[in-house]
Design an enzyme around this catalytic site. Structure first.
Site, PDB file in Angstrom:
ATOM      1  N   ASN A   1     -10.992 -94.790  47.084  1.00 45.47           N
ATOM      2  CA  ASN A   1     -10.252 -94.992  45.447  1.00 45.47           C
ATOM      3  C   ASN A   1      -9.261 -96.294  45.905  1.00 45.47           C
ATOM      4  OD1 ASN A   1      -9.401 -95.754  42.891  1.00 45.47           O
ATOM      5  ND2 ASN A   1      -8.631 -93.412  42.504  1.00 45.47           N
TER       6      ASN A   1
ATOM      7  N   LYS B   1      -7.630 -98.421  42.975  1.00 48.53           N
ATOM      8  CA  LYS B   1      -6.633 -98.479  42.521  1.00 48.53           C
ATOM      9  C   LYS B   1      -6.610-100.093  42.537  1.00 48.53           C
ATOM     10  CE  LYS B   1      -4.086 -94.005  43.490  1.00 48.53           C
ATOM     11  NZ  LYS B   1      -3.581 -93.678  42.970  1.00 48.53           N
TER      12      LYS B   1
ATOM     13  N   HIS C   1      -9.884 -90.517  35.369  1.00 45.50           N
ATOM     14  CA  HIS C   1      -9.490 -90.406  36.772  1.00 45.50           C
ATOM     15  C   HIS C   1      -7.787 -90.203  35.456  1.00 45.50           C
ATOM     16  CE1 HIS C   1      -5.801 -91.258  40.167  1.00 45.50           C
ATOM     17  NE2 HIS C   1      -7.087 -91.477  40.567  1.00 45.50           N
TER      18      HIS C   1
ATOM     19  N   GLU D   1      -4.286 -91.640  36.611  1.00 50.18           N
ATOM     20  CA  GLU D   1      -3.950 -92.527  35.760  1.00 50.18           C
ATOM     21  C   GLU D   1      -4.146 -92.962  34.514  1.00 50.18           C
ATOM     22  OE1 GLU D   1      -4.517 -94.840  39.358  1.00 50.18           O
ATOM     23  OE2 GLU D   1      -2.870 -93.382  40.254  1.00 50.18           O
TER      24      GLU D   1
ATOM     25  N   GLU E   1      -7.940 -82.946  41.356  1.00 45.22           N
ATOM     26  CA  GLU E   1      -7.310 -84.039  41.633  1.00 45.22           C
ATOM     27  C   GLU E   1      -5.607 -83.302  41.212  1.00 45.22           C
ATOM     28  OE1 GLU E   1      -7.886 -88.125  43.506  1.00 45.22           O
ATOM     29  OE2 GLU E   1      -7.761 -88.734  41.443  1.00 45.22           O
TER      30      GLU E   1
ATOM     31  N   GLY F   1      -0.342 -89.794  45.294  1.00 51.23           N
ATOM     32  CA  GLY F   1       0.494 -90.548  45.660  1.00 51.23           C
ATOM     33  C   GLY F   1       1.724 -90.833  45.196  1.00 51.23           C
TER      34      GLY F   1
ATOM     35  N   SER G   1      -2.989 -87.280  47.873  1.00 50.69           N
ATOM     36  CA  SER G   1      -2.800 -87.373  49.457  1.00 50.69           C
ATOM     37  C   SER G   1      -2.928 -86.892  50.539  1.00 50.69           C
ATOM     38  CB  SER G   1      -0.706 -86.407  49.259  1.00 50.69           C
ATOM     39  OG  SER G   1      -0.488 -87.464  47.608  1.00 50.69           O
TER      40      SER G   1
HETATM   41  C1  PEP Z   1      -6.440 -90.754  43.583  1.00 51.90           C
HETATM   42  O1  PEP Z   1      -6.107 -91.840  43.471  1.00 51.90           O
HETATM   43  O2  PEP Z   1      -7.507 -90.113  43.238  1.00 51.90           O
HETATM   44  C2  PEP Z   1      -5.363 -90.195  44.531  1.00 51.90           C
HETATM   45  C3  PEP Z   1      -5.692 -89.089  45.139  1.00 51.90           C
HETATM   46  O3  PEP Z   1      -4.656 -90.789  45.160  1.00 51.90           O
HETATM   47  P1  PEP Z   1      -3.285 -90.841  47.212  1.00 51.90           P
HETATM   48  O4  PEP Z   1      -4.854 -90.245  47.449  1.00 51.90           O
HETATM   49  O5  PEP Z   1      -2.792 -91.775  46.750  1.00 51.90           O
HETATM   50  O6  PEP Z   1      -2.995 -90.174  46.148  1.00 51.90           O
END
Ligand code: PEP
Length: 254
Positions: A9, A11, A94, A96, A166, A172, A212
Site C-alpha cells: 500500500n 498510500k 483503511h 486512515e 490492521e 506506520g 509495520s
Molecule cells: C498500511 O498502510 O496499511 C500499513 C500497514 O502501513 P505500515 O506498514 O507502514 O504500518
C-alpha cells in the site's frame, strides 16, 4: 499449499515516473510467486502501472472507490473507472480513510457491494485503536466492523473478500503486533466469519496482517496459520524490502 497475498500500500507516495521505475526494479528481483503480489497505488499511477506490470503476473489495486457509479461527487473515483483500467483489487475502510476522510461502516458496506458486483476484489481493513485494545475490547470492536461490513453480502461474495487485520496502533508506528497477537485476531476473524456465514468460508478466506510489517518480522508473522499475507505500507516503498517479504512468503507457500 498455504495461500498468500503480499500487497504494497503505497498510500500518497510516488509519482507515475517513480512508480514505473519501481516496477522495473521489482522485475529484476525475480519474484518466485508474482501472482501472490499486488501493488496498491494512488489513482494517477494506476494506468501507467497497469502497462508497466503487463506480463509480470503482479496484480494492481486502488486505495479507494466511491460506492455510486457516477454523479456529483467531486474528487471521487467510481468502480467503472477502476474497471476500465483493469485493477484487480481495491482497499476499503483503511483506518486512515476512516480517521481522516469520514469512511464509516455504512460506506464500507456499500463500497464492498459495488466492488463485488463489478468483479474487483475488495481488501477490507479492520482493526482496533490502542485505547480499545487496552480496554480488552478489540475482538468485540473488530466483530462489529465485520458484521457491519458484510451486511447483505452473500456467502459466495463474502468468500472473495480479502480481510486485512490492521491494528491502528501498529500502522506506520514501527510497533508491530507480536505474531501471537496478530494470529490470535486473524484466527478470531476466520472463526467470526464462519459464524456469520458457514464453516465452509473459513478455508476460502485470505486474511492479511498489516502494521509495520518488514523483512525482519515478516517470517514470524507469515508463518502463523491464519495469516495469509500482509498489507504493507512503509516497507513496500522500498523495492528490496518489499521483494524480500514476497520472497519470504513464497518460501512459506511451498
Ligand atoms: C498500511 O498502510 O496499511 C500499513 C500497514 O502501513 P505500515 O506498514 O507502514 O504500518
Amino acid at each position: 499449499m498455504k495461500r498468500f497475498l503480499i500487497a504494497g500500500n503505497w498510500k500518497m507516495n510516488k509519482t507515475s515516473a517513480q512508480a514505473v521505475h519501481y516496477v522495473k526494479e521489482l522485475k529484476a528481483q525475480n519474484l518466485e510467486r508474482p501472482e501472490d503480489v499486488a501493488i496498491i497505488a494512488p489513482f494517477t499511477q494506476l494506468e501507467p502501472l497497469k502497462k508497466a506490470l503487463e506480463g509480470t503476473g503482479i496484480a494492481l489495486g486502488a486505495q479507494n472507490v466511491h460506492y455510486e457509479h457516477s454523479g456529483a461527487f467531486t474528487g471521487e473515483i467510481s468502480v467503472d473507472m477502476l474497471k476500465e483500467i483493469g485493477v484487480d483489487y481495491c482497499v476499503v475502510g483503511h483506518s486512515e480513510r476512516r480517521q481522516y476522510f469520514g469512511e464509516t461502516d455504512a460506506t464500507v458496506n456499500k463500497k464492498l457491494k459495488v466492488l463485488l458486483e463489478e468483479g474487483i476484489t475488495p481488501i477490507l481493513c479492520v482493526g482496533e485503536s490502542l485505547e480499545t485494545r487496552e480496554k480488552k475490547q478489540e475482538q468485540a470492536f473488530v466483530c462489529g466492523q465485520l458484521a457491519a461490513a458484510f451486511e447483505g453480502i452473500s456467502l459466495e461474495d463474502a468468500a472473495k473478500v480479502v480481510i486485512a487485520y490492521e491494528p491502528i496502533w501498529a500502522i506506520g508506528t514501527g510497533h508491530t503486533a507480536t505474531p501471537e497477537q496478530a494470529e490470535e485476531m486473524c484466527s478470531f476473524i476466520r472463526g467470526m466469519m464462519e459464524g456469520l456465514y458457514d464453516i465452509s468460508i473459513g478455508e476460502k478466506l485470505l486474511i492479511q496482517y498489516g502494521g509495520s510489517m518488514k523483512p525482519g518480522n515478516a517470517k514470524d508473522l507469515l508463518s502463523k496459520k491464519d495469516i495469509n499475507g500482509g498489507l504493507i505500507g512503509g516497507a513496500s516503498l522500498k523495492v528490496k524490502d518489499f521483494a524480500e517479504i514476497a520472497h519470504i512468503a513464497a518460501e512459506l507457500a511451498e
